[in-house]
Design an enzyme around this catalytic site. Sequence first.
Site, PDB file in Angstrom:
ATOM      1  N   ILE A  92      15.988  -4.451   1.183  1.00 53.04           N
ATOM      2  CA  ILE A  92      15.611  -3.107   1.614  1.00 53.04           C
ATOM      3  C   ILE A  92      14.233  -3.165   2.266  1.00 53.04           C
ATOM      4  O   ILE A  92      13.274  -3.644   1.660  1.00 53.04           O
ATOM      5  CB  ILE A  92      15.562  -2.137   0.412  1.00 53.04           C
ATOM      6  N   CYS A  93      14.146  -2.657   3.471  1.00 52.75           N
ATOM      7  CA  CYS A  93      12.864  -2.571   4.177  1.00 52.75           C
ATOM      8  C   CYS A  93      12.275  -1.187   3.891  1.00 52.75           C
ATOM      9  O   CYS A  93      12.580  -0.205   4.561  1.00 52.75           O
ATOM     10  CB  CYS A  93      13.069  -2.782   5.679  1.00 52.75           C
ATOM     11  N   LEU A  94      11.463  -1.121   2.834  1.00 57.53           N
ATOM     12  CA  LEU A  94      10.844   0.131   2.397  1.00 57.53           C
ATOM     13  C   LEU A  94       9.451  -0.206   1.883  1.00 57.53           C
ATOM     14  O   LEU A  94       9.304  -0.974   0.923  1.00 57.53           O
ATOM     15  CB  LEU A  94      11.695   0.794   1.307  1.00 57.53           C
TER      16      LEU A  94
END
Length: 162
Positions: free
Chosen positions: A99-101
């Site tokens: 997840i790119c967060l």
Amino acid sequence: MTTSSVSSRKVLSKIATNRLQKELTEWQINPPSGFTHRVTDDNLQRWVIEVNGAPGTIYANDKYQLQVDFPENYPMEAPQVIFLNPAPLHPHIYSNGHICLDILYDSWSPAMTVGSICISILSMLSSSPAKERPEDNDRYVKNCRNGRSPKETRWWFHDDKV
């Protein structure tokens, strides 16, 4: 931390253990809406959380699973959070579940909790207008072979629209 490295994890510190027990108790009393914690063999260091897509979004009625692995010095260090297969189609979620967060990496704060992470992930899902993979999905996943942790990635947080 990957699925294959479970046995090589270090033991949680007393601070991490106390914090996670407190968060788990709070979760059992007042879980975030749309999430269910699945107990995994009384393992405080790994949580599996069921995510229900928010009503009125393109993910409504969808169900996914998050795996949250806590480092020995949580909450000073962010947990590793990935989607288990199948990961949702989203411009910031790779097919391997990474997840790119920003709050999972550069913007982590010890004041954050598992509940606040979940709410952020649900918000990210809910704001997406289309179910699609990131443009660089194939390249990224290919480079993550052999169980590389998403925490080893140098993320570029450039798009906060979805």
